[in-house]
Design an enzyme around this catalytic site. Structure first.
Site, PDB file in Angstrom:
ATOM      1  N   ARG A  86      39.677  51.375  45.399  1.00 53.48           N
ATOM      2  CA  ARG A  86      40.188  50.301  44.556  1.00 53.48           C
ATOM      3  C   ARG A  86      40.872  50.921  43.345  1.00 53.48           C
ATOM      4  NH1 ARG A  86      37.517  47.253  40.061  1.00 53.48           N
ATOM      5  NH2 ARG A  86      38.935  45.525  39.696  1.00 53.48           N
ATOM      6  N   HIS A 130      44.823  45.541  35.385  1.00 56.77           N
ATOM      7  CA  HIS A 130      43.589  46.071  34.800  1.00 56.77           C
ATOM      8  C   HIS A 130      43.925  46.478  33.360  1.00 56.77           C
ATOM      9  CE1 HIS A 130      39.517  47.996  35.935  1.00 56.77           C
ATOM     10  NE2 HIS A 130      39.645  48.141  34.628  1.00 56.77           N
ATOM     11  N   GLU A 175      38.525  41.474  35.522  1.00 57.66           N
ATOM     12  CA  GLU A 175      37.726  41.059  34.369  1.00 57.66           C
ATOM     13  C   GLU A 175      38.548  40.329  33.313  1.00 57.66           C
ATOM     14  OE1 GLU A 175      35.665  44.515  32.922  1.00 57.66           O
ATOM     15  OE2 GLU A 175      34.468  44.722  34.731  1.00 57.66           O
ATOM     16  N   ASN A 302      31.956  42.398  39.401  1.00 58.73           N
ATOM     17  CA  ASN A 302      31.628  43.620  38.646  1.00 58.73           C
ATOM     18  C   ASN A 302      30.309  43.387  37.941  1.00 58.73           C
ATOM     19  OD1 ASN A 302      34.112  44.482  39.455  1.00 58.73           O
ATOM     20  ND2 ASN A 302      34.978  44.697  37.412  1.00 58.73           N
ATOM     21  N   TYR A 304      27.028  45.309  35.711  1.00 60.91           N
ATOM     22  CA  TYR A 304      26.448  46.487  35.050  1.00 60.91           C
ATOM     23  C   TYR A 304      25.058  46.225  34.465  1.00 60.91           C
ATOM     24  CZ  TYR A 304      30.968  48.693  35.615  1.00 60.91           C
ATOM     25  OH  TYR A 304      32.101  49.224  36.168  1.00 60.91           O
ATOM     26  N   GLU A 379      32.866  46.642  41.208  1.00 59.02           N
ATOM     27  CA  GLU A 379      32.463  47.700  40.269  1.00 59.02           C
ATOM     28  C   GLU A 379      30.958  47.638  40.069  1.00 59.02           C
ATOM     29  OE1 GLU A 379      34.307  47.965  36.406  1.00 59.02           O
ATOM     30  OE2 GLU A 379      36.302  47.551  37.232  1.00 59.02           O
TER      31      GLU A 379
END
Ligand code: IFM
Length: 472
Positions: A86, A130, A175, A302, A304, A379
């Site tokens: 990606r 991005h 995002e 994504n 985290y 991600e």
């Protein structure tokens, strides 16, 4: 399998044959070569060259020099056995001022990248945006200007025509939460604006850009590609006083401001109410929601860490402990009454809490909200304080982090989540935005002095996982 299953450290986990293991990067974070082959300036060039914006004054001028080391990096991906890669396309390489003539040299670079991937049996997942908006568009208002959405659709059409016979998956935005709220709300990201109304205008114009670009891509692409968008959806937990209300407000801003129009065709009424003192949302024009509400083949997720919120007991208090570098403004327009609490550790080098259970929870919640929507983790990964010792990088913490998040994803799949793949962030250590080069997310170490690449233990571990399709 170990006896400790609550801690997400099981072994003997197998992934289905069609599950796509890959890794991700983004143009400004790795490419360098910012003045070459006709590339125009982006908002991140301007921002990073503005004193005080990025730690140590770091910029993406050279980054990982990927632009010049394309073949070497492609070989690295092949060596690891990646099934997908990606990457993002730098808009200012394609249209240096964000509109008008096409810069063929820019298109050629991504053509070589896509061909190089295909020649090595790696599926290209291309993200159109991005965060490196052409500076000329920002000078005209950037994402606060509706016209930027139309310029984005034009750019999507150009790239779709050039690469639309070869790219496997197209992703419109990465995002948009960050682009809107960090770019125009807190000011921690380029272009560094701190205005609640600008942040909300940006939310809508990014959503519109997504819808317009998908329509264009579907019109010009000739192969049987998948279409997607990548969201950094927030897992929000309650921390006491007024927690249901605090969760509702942050969920509306962070998650439903994007999933609402994109997947359901409407902005959440509570979001409009919460922000009524900032804007009447008149920038949402008749027909916009129909344009935004396009089917997607896969939703990019994504993930985290998690957040914990409650209401302040004093209406004047302000929050900053949300894991993002404070920079003057708030990334949460209209939610000044919400307090973000410190998360329990352990933490990564970003100060983000390590919570694989949050990933499982997020995937299950998406399945409940959007039952027929396939998902892909686009991600997940962690920054740690990596050191080279005798030519090796023993990043045991990253191996543990990835292991536990893969188990979390697998558990979600066992509960019926249609998860199609997993792209580890990141392939290479790179420019971590306002943190410059101080945070290393790569599974491959980059020596920024020599540009030498060293496979960390996590890369070797991941390679074995891909080869065996098992966590052992
Ligand atoms: O490096 C970023 C990436 O560009 C977007 N998602 C989060 C990563 C880690 O902060």
């Amino acid at each position: 399998m170990t006896s400790d299953t609550t801690d997400y450290r099981e072994t003997g986990i197998e992934f289905p044959a069609n599950f796509v293991f890959g890794s991700a990067t983004a143009s400004y974070q790795i490419e360098g070569a910012v003045h070459e082959d006709g590339r125009g300036p982006s908002i991140w060039d301007t921002f990073s060259h503005t004193p005080g914006r990025v730690v140590n004054g770091d910029t993406g001028d050279v980054a990982d020099d990927h632009y010049h080391r394309l073949d070497e990096d492609l070989d690295l991906m092949k060596r690891l056995g990646l099934q997908a890669y990606r990457f993002s396309i730098a808009w200012p390489r394609i249209q240096p001022t964000g509109s008008g003539p096409v810069n063929q040299a820019g298109l050629d670079f991504y053509g070589r990248l896509v061909d190089g991937l295909l020649a090595r049996g790696i599926a290209p997942i291309a993200t159109l945006y991005h965060w490196d908006l052409p500076q000329a568009l920002e000078d005209a208002g950037g994402w606060t200007n509706r016209d930027t959405a139309y310029r984005f659709a034009e750019y999507a059409s150009i790239v779709g025509r050039a690469l639309g016979d070869r790219v496997a998956t197209w992703t419109t935005l990465n995002e948009p939460w960050c682009s809107a709220y960090l770019g125009y709300g807190s000011g921690a990201h380029a272009p560094g604006v701190t205005s609640p109304v600008a942040a909300l205008r940006a939310v809508h114009h990014l959503n519109l850009a997504h819808g317009l670009a998908l329509t264009e891509l579907r019109r010009v692409v000739t192969n049987d590609a998948d279409y997607s968008v990548t969201l950094n959806l927030h897992v929000i937990r309650g921390g006491g006083r007024g927690e249901d209300e605090a969760i509702r407000q942050i969920d509306a801003l962070a998650n439903r401001a994007f999933t609402g129009p994109m997947l359901l065709g409407a902005y959440p009424p509570d979001l409009l109410d919460d922000t009524a003192a900032i804007t009447d949302w008149a920038f949402v024009q008749p027909g916009d929601l129909e344009l935004i509400h396009q089917p997607i083949d896969v939703l990019g997720v994504n993930y985290y860490s998690t957040a914990t919120v409650r209401l302040w007991d004093r209406s004047t208090a302000r929050q900053t402990a949300d894991g993002h570098k404070a920079a003057g403004g708030s990334p949460w327009p209209g939610a000044d009454n919400v307090e973000f609490l410190e998360q329990p550790g352990p933490y990564t080098e970003m100060g983000w809490n390590i919570a694989p259970d949050g990933l499982e929870e997020l995937l299950l919640s998406l399945k409940d909200q959007f039952p027929n929507q396939p998902l892909m983790i686009t991600e997940n990964g962690a920054a740690f304080d990596d050191r080279v010792e005798d030519g090796r990088v023993h990043d045991a913490k990253r191996v543990d982090y990835l292991h536990r998040h893969f188990v979390a994803a697998h558990r979600a799949m066992a509960q019926g989540v249609d998860l199609r793949g997993y792209q580890v962030w990141s392939l290479l250590d790179n420019f971590e935005w306002a943190y410059g080069y101080t945070k290393r997310f790569g599974i491959v170490y980059v020596d920024y002095e020599t540009q030498e690449r060293i496979l960390k233990d996590s890369a070797l571990w991941y390679s074995e996982v891909i080869g065996s399709r098992r966590i052992s």
